[in-house]
Design an enzyme around this catalytic site. Structure first.
Site, PDB file in Angstrom:
ATOM      1  N   SER A 130      13.111   0.269   2.455  1.00 41.29           N
ATOM      2  CA  SER A 130      14.348  -0.453   2.190  1.00 41.29           C
ATOM      3  C   SER A 130      15.399   0.606   1.961  1.00 41.29           C
ATOM      4  O   SER A 130      15.246   1.420   1.060  1.00 41.29           O
ATOM      5  CB  SER A 130      14.207  -1.269   0.904  1.00 41.29           C
ATOM      6  OG  SER A 130      14.132  -2.624   1.179  1.00 41.29           O
TER       7      SER A 130
ATOM      8  N   ARG B  66       1.093   0.719   2.943  1.00 44.29           N
ATOM      9  CA  ARG B  66       1.191  -0.088   4.155  1.00 44.29           C
ATOM     10  C   ARG B  66       1.210   0.783   5.408  1.00 44.29           C
ATOM     11  O   ARG B  66       0.799   0.340   6.482  1.00 44.29           O
ATOM     12  CB  ARG B  66       2.440  -0.971   4.092  1.00 44.29           C
ATOM     13  CG  ARG B  66       2.276  -2.033   3.018  1.00 44.29           C
ATOM     14  CD  ARG B  66       3.549  -2.766   2.761  1.00 44.29           C
ATOM     15  NE  ARG B  66       3.379  -3.764   1.703  1.00 44.29           N
ATOM     16  CZ  ARG B  66       4.379  -4.409   1.136  1.00 44.29           C
ATOM     17  NH1 ARG B  66       5.616  -4.169   1.523  1.00 44.29           N
ATOM     18  NH2 ARG B  66       4.145  -5.290   0.195  1.00 44.29           N
TER      19      ARG B  66
ATOM     20  N   ARG C  13       3.770  -1.613 -10.073  1.00 45.04           N
ATOM     21  CA  ARG C  13       4.402  -2.935 -10.111  1.00 45.04           C
ATOM     22  C   ARG C  13       3.396  -3.978 -10.558  1.00 45.04           C
ATOM     23  O   ARG C  13       2.291  -4.063 -10.007  1.00 45.04           O
ATOM     24  CB  ARG C  13       4.948  -3.292  -8.720  1.00 45.04           C
ATOM     25  CG  ARG C  13       5.996  -2.281  -8.281  1.00 45.04           C
ATOM     26  CD  ARG C  13       6.643  -2.637  -6.974  1.00 45.04           C
ATOM     27  NE  ARG C  13       7.607  -1.587  -6.619  1.00 45.04           N
ATOM     28  CZ  ARG C  13       8.347  -1.587  -5.525  1.00 45.04           C
ATOM     29  NH1 ARG C  13       8.250  -2.599  -4.668  1.00 45.04           N
ATOM     30  NH2 ARG C  13       9.181  -0.600  -5.292  1.00 45.04           N
TER      31      ARG C  13
ATOM     32  N   GLU D 248       6.695  -4.419   5.454  1.00 46.68           N
ATOM     33  CA  GLU D 248       7.881  -3.684   5.012  1.00 46.68           C
ATOM     34  C   GLU D 248       7.452  -2.350   4.412  1.00 46.68           C
ATOM     35  O   GLU D 248       6.648  -2.315   3.476  1.00 46.68           O
ATOM     36  CB  GLU D 248       8.622  -4.516   3.964  1.00 46.68           C
ATOM     37  CG  GLU D 248       9.915  -3.877   3.513  1.00 46.68           C
ATOM     38  CD  GLU D 248      10.528  -4.603   2.322  1.00 46.68           C
ATOM     39  OE1 GLU D 248      10.415  -5.849   2.274  1.00 46.68           O
ATOM     40  OE2 GLU D 248      11.085  -3.925   1.456  1.00 46.68           O
TER      41      GLU D 248
ATOM     42  N   ARG E 279      -0.581  -5.586  -0.902  1.00 44.66           N
ATOM     43  CA  ARG E 279       0.264  -5.674  -2.092  1.00 44.66           C
ATOM     44  C   ARG E 279      -0.561  -5.206  -3.272  1.00 44.66           C
ATOM     45  O   ARG E 279      -1.473  -5.906  -3.705  1.00 44.66           O
ATOM     46  CB  ARG E 279       0.738  -7.113  -2.303  1.00 44.66           C
ATOM     47  CG  ARG E 279       1.753  -7.271  -3.430  1.00 44.66           C
ATOM     48  CD  ARG E 279       2.176  -8.716  -3.605  1.00 44.66           C
ATOM     49  NE  ARG E 279       2.933  -9.197  -2.461  1.00 44.66           N
ATOM     50  CZ  ARG E 279       4.235  -8.959  -2.260  1.00 44.66           C
ATOM     51  NH1 ARG E 279       4.922  -8.265  -3.147  1.00 44.66           N
ATOM     52  NH2 ARG E 279       4.850  -9.417  -1.214  1.00 44.66           N
TER      53      ARG E 279
END
Length: 423
Positions: A351, A390, A261, A348, A276
Site C-alpha cells: 500500500s 504473501r 496485528r 495485497e 493473514r
RNA sequence: GGAGAGGUGACUGAGUGGUUGAAGGUGCGCGAUUGGAAAUCGCGUGUAGGUGAUGAGCCUACCGAGGGUUCGAAUCCCUCCCUCUCCGCCA
C-alpha cells in the site's frame, strides 16, 4: 490531523471528505467548540496582559522602596480569574483535540469517489497470471511437504495465526528481506534503518494508529508500549518533533521489521496458511518530502515497490483506492496485488500512500526551506516494498514444478548460496 | 534495580525570582568588501495561538512534560519522562 484553520475556512470541503470516506465525525461540534475556545482565549489573554503590565509596575515600585500592597492585592484577584479561565479552556481543549482527531484527511482531487473496495480503480498491471504447473497446490500444503513451513509448531508457541519457517523456508524469508533492502538502498537511494519494533503512544498517535486502532495492536501494559503493526510507525517517527534542514529532504528510509496485528474479528475468510497472520515480515519505505513534490514522490515510491515484484517475476496489478477504501490519514493510496496461482487470489502486498501534512502535523515533522523562511510541515509517504508472507505465498505457488519442488526466483539466488530449487 | 549529573532556540552555550523571548557563538538570509572566492564587516534571522484582510501592527503562551508556590517563575517546590556516567543484573 488537519489544520484547524483549514477546517474553519473550508467546512464544506471537510464535510465532503468525511462523507466520501464514510467516517463519522462531528464537524459541527468541533467548530462550535473551536469558537468557544477562541472567545474565552481573548478574555483570558486580556487579563494576562493586565497582569504582565501591572507586575512590571510592582517591580518598579518595589525597587523604589514604595508600597505596592494595593496593586498586589488587585493582581491576586486578577490571577484568580485567569486561573478560572485557564481551567475552562483546558477542559475545552481536551474536547477540541478529541473532536479534531476524528476528522479524516481530505482525499486528493484525483482520488475516485466510491463507497468501498469494489469501487477502487485499476491503474495498470504487469505480467500475466500464470504458473509453472497447471494446478499448483496451496502454499500450506507444499510448504509442509517440503518442510519449510511449520504452522502447527508455531501454534504451539503462540497460538493460531502464527507461522514458523524452517530450514530453506527460513532462508528464503531472509533472502527476500535482504534482496528487497539491497534493491531499495542500492537501486533507489534509500537509507536503511533498523528501528525498535515497539513504539509508545506518542509515536502511535503521530502516525495515526491511535486512537482508532488501539485494539488491533498488541500492547505491553507494563510499559505502555505497542508492538508495531508496520514499519511506518518507527520510520515516520524517527524525526518526530524535529525541524529538519531543508537540504536534508527528501529523507528516504527503508527498514525491515516484523509487523504485529491482532486481526481481531477477522477469523474465517482468507486466513489459511500465510494469507493473514498475526506476525509477518515487511520491508517498508518511508519518505519525508517537500510538499510540492509529494505526488511525484508517491509515483516514484509505488514504482519502487513494483520493481521488487518485477525482479521476482511476480505478476501484479496496481489500483488507486476510492475514497471509501482510503485510510483515515491518507490523501491518496495505491494498492499493489500479486496473483497467487494456488489459492487463485490477488493478494495485497503493498500500500503506497501520500499523507500530505496530516501525519506531519500530528508528529511535529517540519523543515526549514532551503532559501530561508518559516518552518513548514513536510509531507509524509510510505509504502511496503513489499510485505513478505504473501510474497512467499506467491513464490511457493507460482514457482511450483511438476516434481513437487519450487524454483528459486533468479533474483534471490545470490542470497541463497546460489540455490536454484527448493526440494 | 541502586547512586549521581543533566535536559534552554536549526545547532552550540550563558543565565537561580522582576524589560530574558532569552547574552555570546555557529548556521542561515540580505548587503558591503573582492576580478571571483575564502576571510572580514554590517544588518536580519525561534515556534505556536489569538486579533487584524491568509498585510502591518498588537496581544498571549512556550527554556523536557504536567502540577504547585508567588503580584510576578527558564530561575523555587513536587510528580513524571528522557539522556549521560558509575554500580548491580543480564542477551
Amino acid at each position: 490531523m488537519l489544520d484547524l484553520r483549514f477546517i474553519r475556512a473550508n467546512p464544506e470541503l471537510v464535510a465532503k471528505a468525511i462523507r466520501d470516506k464514510g467516517e463519522k465525525a462531528d464537524l459541527g461540534g468541533l467548530l462550535s467548540i473551536d469558537e468557544e475556545v477562541r472567545a474565552l482565549l481573548v478574555e483570558s489573554e486580556a487579563l494576562k496582559r493586565e497582569r504582565n503590565v501591572e507586575s512590571e509596575k510592582i517591580a518598579v515600585l518595589r525597587k523604589e522602596g514604595a508600597d505596592a500592597s494595593a496593586e498586589i492585592a488587585r493582581m491576586r484577584d486578577v490571577s484568580g480569574r485567569i486561573k478560572e479561565y485557564d481551567e475552562k479552556l483546558a477542559a475545552l481543549r481536551v474536547d477540541l483535540t478529541a473532536a479534531a482527531l476524528t476528522i479524516p484527511n481530505v482525499p486528493h482531487e484525483s482520488v475516485p469517489v466510491g463507497a468501498d473496495e469494489d469501487e477502487n480503480v485499476a491503474v495498470r498491471s504487469w505480467g500475466e497470471p500464470r504458473s509453472l504447473v497447471a494446478d499448483p497446490v496451496p502454499h500450506w500444503e507444499i510448504g509442509e511437504t517440503l518442510g519449510i513451513l511449520d504452522i502447527k509448531g508455531a501454534s504451539r508457541i503462540a497460538g493460531s495465526g502464527f507461522v514458523a519457517f524452517t530450514g530453506t523456508g527460513a532462508r528464503l524469508e531472509r533472502a527476500l528481506i535482504a534482496f528487497m533492502i539491497d534493491l531499495h538502498v542500492n537501486g533507489h537511494g534509500y537509507t536503511e534503518v533498523s528501528p525498535p519494533f515497539v513504539a509508545n503512544r506518542a509515536a502511535m498517535e503521530g502516525t495515526g494508529q491511535l486512537p482508532k486502532l488501539e485494539f488491533d495492536m498488541y500492547h505491553c501494559s507494563e510499559d505502555d508500549l505497542f508492538l508495531i503493526p508496520t514499519g511506518e510507525v518507527p520510520l515516520t517517527n524517527l524525526h518526530r518533533d524535529e525541524i529538519l534542514q531543508g537540504e536534508r529532504l527528501p529523507v528516504k528510509y527503508v527498514a525491515y521489521t516484523p509487523c504485529f496485528r491482532r486481526e481481531a474479528g477477522s477469523y474465517g475468510k482468507d486466513t489459511r496458511g500465510l494469507l493473514r497472520v498475526h506476525q509477518f515480515d515487511k520491508v517498508e519505505m518511508v519518505k519525508l518530502v517537500e510538499p510540492e513534490t509529494s505526488y511525484d514522490e508517491l509515483e516514484a515510491l509505488t514504482s519502487n515497490a513494483e520493481a521488487v515484484l518485477e525482479a521476482l517475476d511476480l505478476p501484479y496489478r496496481v489500483k488507486v483506492l476510492c475514497t471509501g477504501d482510503l485510510s483515515f490519514s491518507a490523501a491518496k493510496c495505491y494498492d499493489i496485488d500479486i496473483w497467487s496461482a494456488g489459492v487463485k487470489q490477488w493478494l495485497e502486498v503493498s500500500s503506497c500512500s501520500n499523507f500530505e501534512d496530516f501525519q506531519a502535523r500530528r508528529a511535529g515533522l517540519r523543515y526549514h526551506p532551503a532559501g530561508g523562511g518559516k518552518a513548514r510541515y513536510v509531507h509524509t509517504l510510505n509504502g511496503s516494498g513489499v510485505a513478505m508472507a504473501r510474497t512467499v505465498v506467491a513464490i511457493l505457488e507460482n514457482y511450483q514444478t511438476d516434481r513437487g519442488t519450487i524454483v528459486v526466483p533468479e533474483a534471490l539466488r545470490p542470497y541463497m548460496n546460489g540455490l536454484e530449487e527448493i526440494t
